[in-house]
Design a protein around this motif. Sequence first.
Motif, mmCIF file in Angstrom:
data_model
loop_
_atom_site.group_PDB
_atom_site.id
_atom_site.type_symbol
_atom_site.label_atom_id
_atom_site.label_comp_id
_atom_site.label_asym_id
_atom_site.label_seq_id
_atom_site.Cartn_x
_atom_site.Cartn_y
_atom_site.Cartn_z
ATOM 1 N N ILE A 1 -6.776 -16.890 -3.219
ATOM 2 C CA ILE A 1 -5.903 -16.000 -3.984
ATOM 3 C C ILE A 1 -4.507 -16.050 -3.383
ATOM 4 O O ILE A 1 -4.335 -16.448 -2.220
ATOM 5 N N PRO A 2 -3.482 -15.675 -4.154
ATOM 6 C CA PRO A 2 -2.122 -15.658 -3.602
ATOM 7 C C PRO A 2 -2.023 -14.702 -2.410
ATOM 8 O O PRO A 2 -2.738 -13.692 -2.347
ATOM 9 N N LEU A 3 -1.116 -15.028 -1.487
ATOM 10 C CA LEU A 3 -0.974 -14.216 -0.283
ATOM 11 C C LEU A 3 -0.597 -12.773 -0.617
ATOM 12 O O LEU A 3 -1.091 -11.834 0.027
ATOM 13 N N HIS A 4 0.263 -12.584 -1.622
ATOM 14 C CA HIS A 4 0.693 -11.210 -1.927
ATOM 15 C C HIS A 4 -0.485 -10.364 -2.388
ATOM 16 O O HIS A 4 -0.555 -9.159 -2.104
ATOM 17 N N GLN A 5 -1.442 -10.992 -3.088
ATOM 18 C CA GLN A 5 -2.644 -10.257 -3.499
ATOM 19 C C GLN A 5 -3.505 -9.913 -2.290
ATOM 20 O O GLN A 5 -4.067 -8.809 -2.190
ATOM 21 N N ALA A 6 -3.617 -10.871 -1.377
ATOM 22 C CA ALA A 6 -4.401 -10.628 -0.162
ATOM 23 C C ALA A 6 -3.778 -9.499 0.660
ATOM 24 O O ALA A 6 -4.492 -8.642 1.197
ATOM 25 N N LEU A 7 -2.453 -9.489 0.748
ATOM 26 C CA LEU A 7 -1.767 -8.414 1.482
ATOM 27 C C LEU A 7 -2.045 -7.058 0.842
ATOM 28 O O LEU A 7 -2.268 -6.061 1.537
ATOM 29 N N ASP A 8 -2.033 -7.026 -0.483
ATOM 30 C CA ASP A 8 -2.321 -5.768 -1.180
ATOM 31 C C ASP A 8 -3.757 -5.316 -0.928
ATOM 32 O O ASP A 8 -4.030 -4.110 -0.800
ATOM 33 N N HIS A 9 -4.690 -6.287 -0.857
ATOM 34 C CA HIS A 9 -6.078 -5.946 -0.543
ATOM 35 C C HIS A 9 -6.176 -5.308 0.845
ATOM 36 O O HIS A 9 -6.878 -4.306 1.040
ATOM 37 N N ALA B 1 -3.787 -3.777 2.455
ATOM 38 C CA ALA B 1 -3.168 -2.447 2.387
ATOM 39 C C ALA B 1 -4.141 -1.433 1.793
ATOM 40 O O ALA B 1 -4.245 -0.293 2.278
ATOM 41 N N ALA B 2 -4.875 -1.841 0.747
ATOM 42 C CA ALA B 2 -5.848 -0.942 0.122
ATOM 43 C C ALA B 2 -6.936 -0.543 1.111
ATOM 44 O O ALA B 2 -7.387 0.610 1.127
ATOM 45 N N ASP B 3 -7.336 -1.494 1.953
ATOM 46 C CA ASP B 3 -8.341 -1.187 2.977
ATOM 47 C C ASP B 3 -7.816 -0.153 3.971
ATOM 48 O O ASP B 3 -8.603 0.561 4.601
ATOM 49 N N GLU B 4 -6.478 -0.099 4.116
ATOM 50 C CA GLU B 4 -5.861 0.884 5.010
ATOM 51 C C GLU B 4 -5.582 2.207 4.296
ATOM 52 O O GLU B 4 -5.002 3.122 4.874
ATOM 53 N N GLY B 5 -5.978 2.268 3.011
ATOM 54 C CA GLY B 5 -5.781 3.500 2.250
ATOM 55 C C GLY B 5 -4.401 3.647 1.663
ATOM 56 O O GLY B 5 -3.970 4.759 1.330
ATOM 57 N N ILE B 6 -3.680 2.523 1.476
ATOM 58 C CA ILE B 6 -2.316 2.542 0.956
ATOM 59 C C ILE B 6 -2.265 1.660 -0.289
ATOM 60 O O ILE B 6 -2.885 0.586 -0.334
ATOM 61 N N ALA B 7 -1.524 2.092 -1.289
ATOM 62 C CA ALA B 7 -1.564 1.481 -2.615
ATOM 63 C C ALA B 7 -1.151 0.014 -2.639
ATOM 64 O O ALA B 7 -1.639 -0.759 -3.464
ATOM 65 N N GLY B 8 -0.254 -0.418 -1.786
ATOM 66 C CA GLY B 8 0.191 -1.810 -1.786
ATOM 67 C C GLY B 8 0.849 -2.164 -0.474
ATOM 68 O O GLY B 8 1.228 -1.285 0.318
ATOM 69 N N ALA C 1 6.873 -0.321 4.262
ATOM 70 C CA ALA C 1 7.933 0.683 4.267
ATOM 71 C C ALA C 1 7.570 1.860 5.162
ATOM 72 O O ALA C 1 8.409 2.384 5.897
ATOM 73 N N ARG C 2 6.317 2.267 5.102
ATOM 74 C CA ARG C 2 5.884 3.393 5.936
ATOM 75 C C ARG C 2 5.901 3.027 7.406
ATOM 76 O O ARG C 2 6.289 3.839 8.253
ATOM 77 N N VAL C 3 5.472 1.795 7.713
ATOM 78 C CA VAL C 3 5.490 1.348 9.107
ATOM 79 C C VAL C 3 6.914 1.301 9.626
ATOM 80 O O VAL C 3 7.205 1.737 10.753
ATOM 81 N N ALA C 4 7.831 0.769 8.808
ATOM 82 C CA ALA C 4 9.233 0.690 9.221
ATOM 83 C C ALA C 4 9.806 2.073 9.495
ATOM 84 O O ALA C 4 10.621 2.261 10.402
ATOM 85 N N ALA C 5 9.352 3.051 8.697
ATOM 86 C CA ALA C 5 9.887 4.410 8.850
ATOM 87 C C ALA C 5 9.432 5.072 10.136
ATOM 88 O O ALA C 5 10.114 5.962 10.654
#
Length: 236
Positions: A23-31, A33-40, A46-50
């Motif tokens: 699958i494309p990398l961006h989809q894998a990254l979103d997966h 993120a979802a495992d971490e309980g974050i939508a994407g 952005a949250r980590v940077a903050a």
Amino acid sequence: MKLSAPIPMLKRKARLLARTKNIPLHQALDHIAADEGIAGWSLLAARVAAVRPAARLFAWFAPGDMVLLGARPGQGKTLMGLELAVEAMKSGHRGSFFTLEYTEKEVLDRFRAIGADRQQFGALFELDSSDTISAAHIARRMAMAPRGTLVVIDYLQLLDQKRDNPELMEQVRTLRALARDKGLIVVMISQIDRSYDPAAKAVPDLEDVRLPNPLDLKLFDKACFLNQGEVRFQAV
């Protein structure tokens, strides 16, 4: 925000997922993120940077400080060291990175991993990845460094690996004197002993620093320890 693993490890996990699932990398990254309980992934980033602690940690430093930065492998201590150098340079000071662990290319790759552009800092950043790094070598290179320069040394346990280098205790004393005399901030990355058990203690501390050779940790003024996205600061 507490993640199951540091960002670089999550990215590696995503790359592996992209290959295995085709699958494309961006989809894998979103997966991931979802495992971490974050939508994407973009929201996670952005949250980590903050909440990145490097800015808060840098604000805790003062010229003359000796700082220990410790973590087990893969917990982001090298990235934190670079982020601290970036914070110093953002404030107009120099950042110097001495490494016995990584090549110049690997260090520059890590700049990209923290979302920083090496080129924007110009002469403010100095990288030394030579095999001759020791306290005396660093003292010579930093002899004309202006007050407030942040010096990252990667890493403590490698300083006396060569038999012709002084004992570790003597080298740390030399670096402490350098920090005091020149008004530098010296951040020394350190390994954590394998006996450290995260099930018993969420984040390591001074008792967990790996010391193959004698060293009085009271030579440090401050310490920072990382584990699984958690960061703890303490005075020594």
